[in-house]
Design a protein around this motif. Sequence first.
Motif, PDB file in Angstrom:
ATOM      1  N   CYS A 184      30.207  52.136  42.096  1.00 23.65           N
ATOM      2  CA  CYS A 184      31.007  52.690  43.230  1.00 23.65           C
ATOM      3  C   CYS A 184      32.082  51.830  43.432  1.00 23.65           C
ATOM      4  O   CYS A 184      32.987  52.085  44.262  1.00 23.65           O
ATOM      5  CB  CYS A 184      29.948  52.600  44.375  1.00 23.65           C
ATOM      6  SG  CYS A 184      29.854  50.829  45.035  1.00 23.65           S
ATOM      7  N   CYS A 201      24.025  45.609  44.002  1.00 25.03           N
ATOM      8  CA  CYS A 201      23.030  46.530  44.164  1.00 25.03           C
ATOM      9  C   CYS A 201      22.492  46.774  42.652  1.00 25.03           C
ATOM     10  O   CYS A 201      23.039  45.928  41.701  1.00 25.03           O
ATOM     11  CB  CYS A 201      23.617  48.065  44.585  1.00 25.03           C
ATOM     12  SG  CYS A 201      23.836  49.181  43.635  1.00 25.03           S
ATOM     13  N   CYS A 239      30.097  44.330  38.571  1.00 26.27           N
ATOM     14  CA  CYS A 239      29.545  45.683  38.148  1.00 26.27           C
ATOM     15  C   CYS A 239      30.905  46.684  37.672  1.00 26.27           C
ATOM     16  O   CYS A 239      31.027  47.258  36.667  1.00 26.27           O
ATOM     17  CB  CYS A 239      28.828  46.417  39.294  1.00 26.27           C
ATOM     18  SG  CYS A 239      28.628  48.182  39.100  1.00 26.27           S
ATOM     19  N   CYS A 298      31.944  46.011  44.070  1.00 24.68           N
ATOM     20  CA  CYS A 298      31.626  44.530  43.885  1.00 24.68           C
ATOM     21  C   CYS A 298      31.974  44.480  42.286  1.00 24.68           C
ATOM     22  O   CYS A 298      31.936  45.193  41.404  1.00 24.68           O
ATOM     23  CB  CYS A 298      30.247  43.980  43.818  1.00 24.68           C
ATOM     24  SG  CYS A 298      29.098  44.574  42.743  1.00 24.68           S
TER      25      CYS A 298
HETATM   26  S1  SF4 Z   1      26.679  46.896  41.835  1.00 25.58           S
HETATM   27 FE1  SF4 Z   1      26.204  48.493  43.287  1.00 25.58          FE
HETATM   28  S2  SF4 Z   1      27.504  47.877  44.770  1.00 25.58           S
HETATM   29 FE2  SF4 Z   1      28.477  46.691  43.059  1.00 25.58          FE
HETATM   30  S3  SF4 Z   1      30.005  48.045  42.342  1.00 25.58           S
HETATM   31 FE3  SF4 Z   1      28.117  48.519  41.244  1.00 25.58          FE
HETATM   32  S4  SF4 Z   1      27.326  50.173  42.446  1.00 25.58           S
HETATM   33 FE4  SF4 Z   1      28.654  49.534  43.613  1.00 25.58          FE
END
Ligand code: SF4
Length: 525
Positions: free
Chosen positions: A446, A492, A452, A449
């Motif tokens: 998404c 996440c 990721c 953060c």
């Molecule tokens: S870990 Fe989750 S919150 Fe972070 S960028 Fe990836 S999908 Fe988005």
Amino acid sequence: MTLRIFVPRDAAAIAVGADEVATALRAAVKKAGVQAEIVRNGSRGMLWLEPLVEIEREGVRYGFGPVAPGDVEGLVKAGILQGKPVAEIKHPAAIGVVDDHPYMKRQTRLTFARCGVTDPVSLEDYKAHDGYKGLERALALKPIEIVDEVAKSGLRGRGGAGFPTGIKWKTVHDTAGPQKYIVCNADEGDSGTFADRMIMEGDPFLLVEGMTIAGIAVGATRGYIYLRSEYPHAAIALNAAIAAAKKAGYLGPSVAGSSHAFELEVRIGAGAYVCGEETSLLESLEGKRGLVRAKPPLPAHKGLFDKPTVINNVLSLCAVPFILSEGAKAYADYGMGRSRGTMPIQLAGNLKFGGLFETAFGITLGELIDDIGGGTLSGRPVKAVQVGGPLGAYFPRGLFDTPFDYEAFAARDGLIGHAGVVVFDETANMAKQARFAFEFCSIESCGKCTPCRIGSTRGRETMDKVMAGENTSQNLAVIEDLCNTMKFGSLCALGGFTPYPVMSALTHFPEDFGRPARKLAEAAE
Ligand code: SF4
Ligand SMILES: Cc1cc2nc3c(=O)[nH]c(=O)nc-3n(C[C@H](O)[C@H](O)[C@H](O)COP(=O)(O)O)c2cc1C
């Protein structure tokens, strides 16, 4: 007496010609001038036999599968429409009494008890097969007693994280608010999974009942089913069930004549894997982009439109009617350790007998693959099994003694997740699979953060170098470092669990990464 013929309306059966088979059967029935009803049931879950046609005689169901439209004439000639005992019909597709099939006999179907048996959109049929008994009992209890019953059953979230459902419900029950919500996570994005779809198409009233009980338990008067956009057949089945439940007074201002109100709607998902993550799902349900929210606040305190919200997976909610009607103990009696009850396991990938297999926790991975799944379809040795979707670890044969249990899988750096089991034979290249894990994460991230968003792309690039044989040991050190950063620094589980497939592939199959192969004794650890 009218002959009953069953042809599944399940999407997997339709994909291999069930609609055409139903049409051919209708024409054959007309031509033969016999009294016959063609029921479009759910799938029994034996996917290699779809389309599975069933003939009912004196309450016993006999199966024929897989049946192609062109097989119908032969089946009619063999006598399926005539009074001839079905057991005596010799046909290459005959599998005998469906309930006696070893794949069915070995299961403990608590959640899937009705799936494939009933007409999914008939409320009458649902009730004739113990439907709405859970709600009936729930209405005789105080809301907190319903919550206690679910807590005592030991039910844990079937969507992936395995969080105790009773605790989640208690939090929402105890949180004051003028409006609370029940949200069903029906986004089912994990690779190799289809149990949510199958139960929504095959027994949609079960989810409606489970959500209604959840609403009464926590004091929520509205529910939403966030449904994966690729599930149009499930949407049709759910909407039909909701309309029928409304008409019969099971949904609306006074559920089954009680003082409880509950309304339910289906909302179609936005088509992103990350929209299955609960907070991202809530954003999407509110009409926004599916961006993960930081926790706290928990959805149980501030969820949909900032109101206290229970968000549960389809299978978690579908386990509830049994728990209420039969009692917490009847459910908790199955399973092992802290994994109570049954799990609808989805056998997929390179397997001879892929399908839905509901069983008590505790069965080993090896039994599932070799025994129930019949080994690979290709006939080659199994190389790796990925359990728990794209964020799950790859297990080699040396770990086939792992019992299906949340803690046992975690102890071996794996996860059960939504219980998708995907089998790979010896032709799989595990470095490619590790690269794929990073690539998948980079596409689906998404972006909220950094570990990721950036880590997944750097991981994919670094894997390209490893696969090209470029400074292998230094680049593998970068991979390990990246995995640590993503595991501990992501907001996440999408970023946080991508290291599981990567590191398990590297640990168990180092030879695919240009490292020396593990010795047998090490591999069994
Ligand atoms: S870990 Fe989750 S919150 Fe972070 S960028 Fe990836 S999908 Fe988005
Ligand atoms: C990237 C990502 C995708 C997810 N996809 C799903 C999904 O498709 N369905 C689901 O039920 N849970 C999914 N989850 C888990 C949910 O966040 C959440 O734990 C679950 O809906 C809670 O319900 P449960 O307690 O009944 O399992 C996903 C989690 C992550 C991190």
